[in-house]
Every structure is written in structure tokens, then in C-alpha cells.
Design a protein around this motif. Sequence first.
Motif, PDB file in Angstrom:
ATOM      1  N   LEU A 439       0.819  -1.201   0.000  1.00 51.38           N
ATOM      2  CA  LEU A 439       0.000   0.000   0.000  1.00 51.38           C
ATOM      3  C   LEU A 439       0.859   1.259   0.000  1.00 51.38           C
ATOM      4  CD1 LEU A 439      -2.872  -0.885   2.507  1.00 51.38           C
ATOM      5  CD2 LEU A 439      -3.040  -0.632   0.027  1.00 51.38           C
ATOM      6  N   THR A 440       1.961   1.219   0.742  1.00 50.25           N
ATOM      7  CA  THR A 440       2.792   2.415   0.905  1.00 50.25           C
ATOM      8  C   THR A 440       3.629   2.698  -0.327  1.00 50.25           C
ATOM      9  OG1 THR A 440       2.916   1.993   3.288  1.00 50.25           O
ATOM     10  CG2 THR A 440       4.554   3.480   2.345  1.00 50.25           C
ATOM     11  N   ASP A 441       4.373   1.705  -0.792  1.00 50.72           N
ATOM     12  CA  ASP A 441       5.290   1.875  -1.919  1.00 50.72           C
ATOM     13  C   ASP A 441       5.305   0.573  -2.710  1.00 50.72           C
ATOM     14  OD1 ASP A 441       7.209   2.653  -3.688  1.00 50.72           O
ATOM     15  OD2 ASP A 441       8.878   2.591  -2.271  1.00 50.72           O
ATOM     16  N   PRO A 442       4.320   0.398  -3.577  1.00 50.64           N
ATOM     17  CA  PRO A 442       4.188  -0.903  -4.268  1.00 50.64           C
ATOM     18  C   PRO A 442       5.433  -1.326  -5.021  1.00 50.64           C
ATOM     19  CG  PRO A 442       2.269   0.503  -4.655  1.00 50.64           C
ATOM     20  CD  PRO A 442       3.288   1.351  -3.974  1.00 50.64           C
ATOM     21  N   ALA A 443       6.192  -0.395  -5.562  1.00 46.59           N
ATOM     22  CA  ALA A 443       7.341  -0.746  -6.385  1.00 46.59           C
ATOM     23  C   ALA A 443       8.416  -1.485  -5.601  1.00 46.59           C
ATOM     24  CB  ALA A 443       7.933   0.506  -7.029  1.00 46.59           C
ATOM     25  N   ARG A 444       8.402  -1.360  -4.270  1.00 43.13           N
ATOM     26  CA  ARG A 444       9.396  -2.087  -3.473  1.00 43.13           C
ATOM     27  C   ARG A 444       9.246  -3.593  -3.629  1.00 43.13           C
ATOM     28  NH1 ARG A 444       8.632  -0.293   2.467  1.00 43.13           N
ATOM     29  NH2 ARG A 444       9.865  -2.199   2.727  1.00 43.13           N
TER      30      ARG A 444
END
Length: 755
Positions: A439-444
Motif C-alpha cells: 500500500l505504501t510503496d508498491p514498487a518495493r
Amino acid sequence: MSAAPSRRAADARPARVRPVSAAAPPDARRTPRARLLARSAGLLAVLAPLVGVTPSPAAAAPATDELPVAVDVTAVTPQVLAPGQDLRVTVTVRNDGDTELANPSAVLRLSRTRPGTSAELDAWVDAEARASAGSAVGRPAPLGAPLAPGASAEVAFDVPAASVGLLDTPDAWGPRGLAVELVDGRRRVGIERTFLLWLPDSEDLPHTRLSVLVPLVASAPGGGTASATSAQVPAPTATEGGEEAATDEPTPEPTEEPAPDEPVQPEDTALEAQTGPEGRLRALLTASGASTGVSWALDPALVARASDAGPQSAAWLEELRTTAEGRDVLALPWADPDLAALAHADRPDLLTAALASSSAARPLVSEGVTPVQWAADDVPDLRTAALAAGTDVPSLVVGPGALTPERTTSTTAGPVTTVTTDAGPVAALVPDPTLSALLTDPARLQPGATAATLAQRLLAETAVVAHEERETVPHVLATVPRDWTPDTALVTAALDALDAAPWVRLAPASDLLDAAPDTSDREPLPDVSRAPGELSAATVNALGDARNAAVAFAAVLEDPDAHLEGLDREVLRPLSVAWRADDEGRRDVVRTALADATARRSGLSVVLSDRFRMISSTSQIHLALRSTLDQRATVRIEMRPRKACLEVGDAPTATVEPGAEQTVVVEVSASANCDVLVDVFALAPDGTSVATAGRFDAHVSPTIENVGTAVVGALLALALLVGIVKTVRRGQTARRGARLAAQAVPGDESETTPA
């Protein structure tokens, strides 16, 4: 009856290909990081002779540069596939390389093995560039034309239900690896991995309870300026007795002209920007408000400030209240204070004030708001947990990296665990790290994430949890950071997918406060841990002491609550976690808060002469109590001589009217001659001085009165004695004797005259 993998995959309808553009190098989609590093290295190599820069060896092109094409899955329809349904997958391919692709075509691949854990989902997504991506579904889809550098094209795969080839038994439901591969001839030049969700039977389906908790807090006006070398002094170390070593940071001084009723323009301006069309709070409300299943952790101070900050803030607040109806809303302590700073300064009184202010303000949002505390750091220390445990709200939200299970098990750890502290137990709410990161930083976790791939990954993760064998329904928690700026399109798509998933039940986060704790062994919290941007203990104590002094002063007033209105809000403002990112702005707010507290404990003064002369053993001293306050004050006047030669009677109580002056009489007695300095205090009931201490010099001479009395008495006695003696010695006069003879009795023959 199960369906075996179809041999008629080649009969699937061919994919449709539509060229998009061959424009300048794209920037709308994220490319692999390694490719970016390789291009940067090449650019530096070209510029090095011109600017004297030598490319770093670390920027050399890595092996993944062999996949120059970015593949973005833009839609998977339906998101949850059932037997008998056709599958449609839409992708965009883009040539980020420097070489034209002469014969490009796309291939849809499917792995028919169901991942059983989150780690296996990670393994599928993070597989090597040349790793197997499953078997092909249908025929390759030629793009029909070369793909020049910077050019892109769209490809749509339509897969008939018969070509999917997955078992339709009830236990076969769950995620499968899905990939879109781009090849040039027979060479793979790009690939995107996502998931297909397969659901043969929705009856008796196990489900997962998921709580999504989003903090709604404002950012500091100068957010982003904090650093490890900030204006805050280095973190003090704890001593054996639990106290902190002294720091070099000076205690902020209050300003001379406090203006507690005037809005702080930088904060109002910043809030207007944050709630405006391009602001973070606007995006946060839009993204999280799209689903009623999302819970909010709301700072009541944000609501209060938004009502007066400006038109954009007011409009945002109105939308907030509308969206909050029927939603699970939890209330943070007022101003979202930095619990770590309060714990390290040992100021539970300030946390109590923040919780009380929050409780009083909850009707600003809606009725029935549940209180909760949220740690400033992802991994708080035990002192912070103990501070939370000592309140009436013994629950603490921690970060996804805290309290991780010590051992890997076949089931996902529960979101609630008990932390034992010196102040008692506290229920820690522990978010799931994978769901929170998505949710926060999907690309991680999902490189190049699109709305489609993010939704499919979240569905896959929750399906894996629901598949776990356990006696109770699993419950997981996902949170986002305080400074989260969501991609509205991605988050909305993700929440919509979770809302629609048959195995997901979005549950209120407040349900976790009463949930049974998970008893698995966890990594312990550190004893003491300090963050670089944390407010120093010296400053926290200055704020707390100033508040306590103002509260003590108000005890002498007729209506103390009216005098203290707004004090806690001013004192708590600089304690907000948001100020960690703006040290300079926080210093200004600290000075303003101290000035406000100082102004609230002024207005009373004692007026008296500088010198007093006393020549008797007892006397009275008259002084005046002066008030510039707007309400009646009652104080106790106390004199404290610095020598024993002067004694003071009972301290009188004096009441002074608003803006008036009251005379006070103090009884004193002296036992010896002396010169003594006397301090005068106006005290509150608890002994706190509520007026500027006065003092005067007293010259005490009680023996002058005693000697004078003795001298006068002796002189009077001597005069009486002299008078008696002089009277005796004078005898009778002729006149006094003749008068006595005339008074004799005539004819008295008894008295004869001698011959």
C-alpha cells in the motif's frame, strides 16, 4: 469434474496489437533500476572529458540490461477468474533500449503451481530475468512492426476459458503466477510477472479479516528539512538511575510579545496547501475514503485547525466529516505527540493532557471515536511502550518492522501481541510488513507496479493467508506512514479489489483493541532508542514545567478553566511527530508555547515599601496586592524573614477583584534588635508562588520601647519622692497655723494655760 490442461491452447484467439507511439524516451512508467544506472554511467562517460568527472565503476551496466523492454500489465480481467470465464490481459510494451527490435512479439505465460506462502509469491516476482515463467497460454502475439527505441505498443490477450487449463476442485483456488514476455525472435527482451487468482468454487470459502489503518495527520510547514545534524543536540544517554545526561541544548526562552489567540500563519498556509487539489491530505482523503472499510487514525488537532485555516481546509474538513459517517475512526492523542520524546523526558503528564484534549475534541468528528496511540518510530523502545502502558489507553500501533516473530511458521503472525513493561502490559498492534509495503510503496515489492499488478498482488497475498490451516479466522493489519502521499489511482484500484474479493473481509481496526493477543515469540523491543529528529528532553521538560506552573497559578482564580482554555493545545503543538521534519519551525513553535504559558501565570503583584522600621516588640506591616487579571483571585500572603529576630504571624488570605488593589495586613513580632531581609510571596493553595516575589529590609529595635518605658517610670517615681521630701521639710506657715487655731472649740476648760 476437473479440467485437465487443454491441448487446444493454440486455438486461443490471437492477441490484438496496437502501436502507441515512437516518441521521445518515456518517463511515465518506471524502468528497472539497473537500466537507469547503466544509462547514467554512459552519460557520465561522455561528459567526463568535458567536466572532469570519472564514471564510478559501481555504475557499470549490470546483466539485467539484457532486458531493454519495459512491460506493464495494465489490466487483468476478471481479477478473480472462475471456470467458464474467459481471461483478458492487456499490456503496454515500451522499448527503453538503444536498439530497434526487428521482430517483437508478446507471449502470455501461466504457472499452474499454486504458491503457498508470501515468500513464494516474492520468489515469483523477483525471479531472475531469464528464469522460467511458466507455460505459454495461446499463441505468441506479433507486434506486426519493428519496435524502435522509445516506441511503445499495446497488446491485449483474450484467452478462452477452455485454454486456461486449471483444476476446478475446491482446494485448487488461489493465486497462480502469470507473466507477459516480450521476445525479439527467440530472445527474451522484457517480462512482467503478476498473478492470476483462480476460484473454482466460492462456497465454504475460507476468508481473511483485513484491517487497513490510515493516519490522518498534518505535515509540518517546513517538512523535509530534518537531518542527522539538526538543531537538536545529540541524543543523551540513559544513566543508571534512569535519568538522562545533561545536554548542551539551551532551554528555549519565551518571546516577549505572546499572541496565543493569533493563528500561526505558516501552519495555516501549509494546511491550505496540503488540503488543496494537489495536496497530500487531499490525496489521502480521496484514496482512503473510497472504501468504507478503511479505518482512520485521526489527529483531533487537525480537525480543529482545518476549521479556521482557510477555505480549502474548510472544504476538506466538510468532506472528511461526510466520509467519516459509518466509518471506523480512531482518535490519536491531541497533536499526535512524539511518544518517544515524552518517554525519554519522563513526562507522562503531557501524554495525559494530550489524551484528555483528544477526548474532549472527539465530537468534532463523530460520536463513538475510539482512542489509540501510535509510536513515532517503527520500532519503539521499551520506555515508549511503558509510557503507553501507563495510560487509560494501553494500546500502541507500531511499525511493520517491529516485534517480528522469532521463528518462521506456516501461519501468519497475528496483528496483536502483548508487550510487558515496567508500567504494565500494553497491546501492540503490529502491521503485516508485506501488505503495508504494497500500500505504501508498491514498487518495493512489485517493480513497475500498475493498478492491475498491485491489485493482483494484494489479492494473492490475502489468498495465501486465507489458505492457511488454523482454528480461527486470520486477521491481519496493514498501515501506512504518517507522511504517506498515496497514488490515488493505484490505491483506489487496490482497495476496490480487496472490497470485491470473496475471501477478504475488511474489518474495523478498532476490533483489534479487544482481540486476543498472539502468543508467538517475538523479537524484543530495544531498551532505549532515540531518533535524530526527536525533541530533546530539556525542551520537553521546559514545556511541561511551564504548563504545570500555569495550572498552579490558575488555582487562585475564580474560574481556572476559563483562564487555562487553549493552554494544553499550545503546549502540545511543538510535541507533534510532524515537527521532526522541521527543526527550525519547531523552535519557533516552542518559543510561542512558552510565551503563552508565561503570560497565563502573570497578572498578580505585591506592592510594598523597600524599608520598614520597627521599634516595638509587635507591629503590623501593610502591603498591597495588585491584579491586572479579568477575574477575582484569592491568594495567601506569606512573609519569610531571613533571621529569627523577626517572627511572622499566621499568613493572611487576601482576595483581590479584577483590575483592583487590595490592602493586606500582616502581624509581626520582634525578639531582638537586628536588620533583616524579608521575602514576601503570594501563594496558591499548593504553595506555588503566583506573583513576583517581593522583599524589603526591616530595621527591628524592640528594646527602644522597653528602655523608654523604664526611664519614664523612673523619672516619675523620682519626682514623687522629691515632692514628699520637700513637703515634710517646709513645715507650717503662719497662715496655715492661724487657720488651725481659729478652728479650736471655744470654752473648753479642760485645756488650761500653764502659769
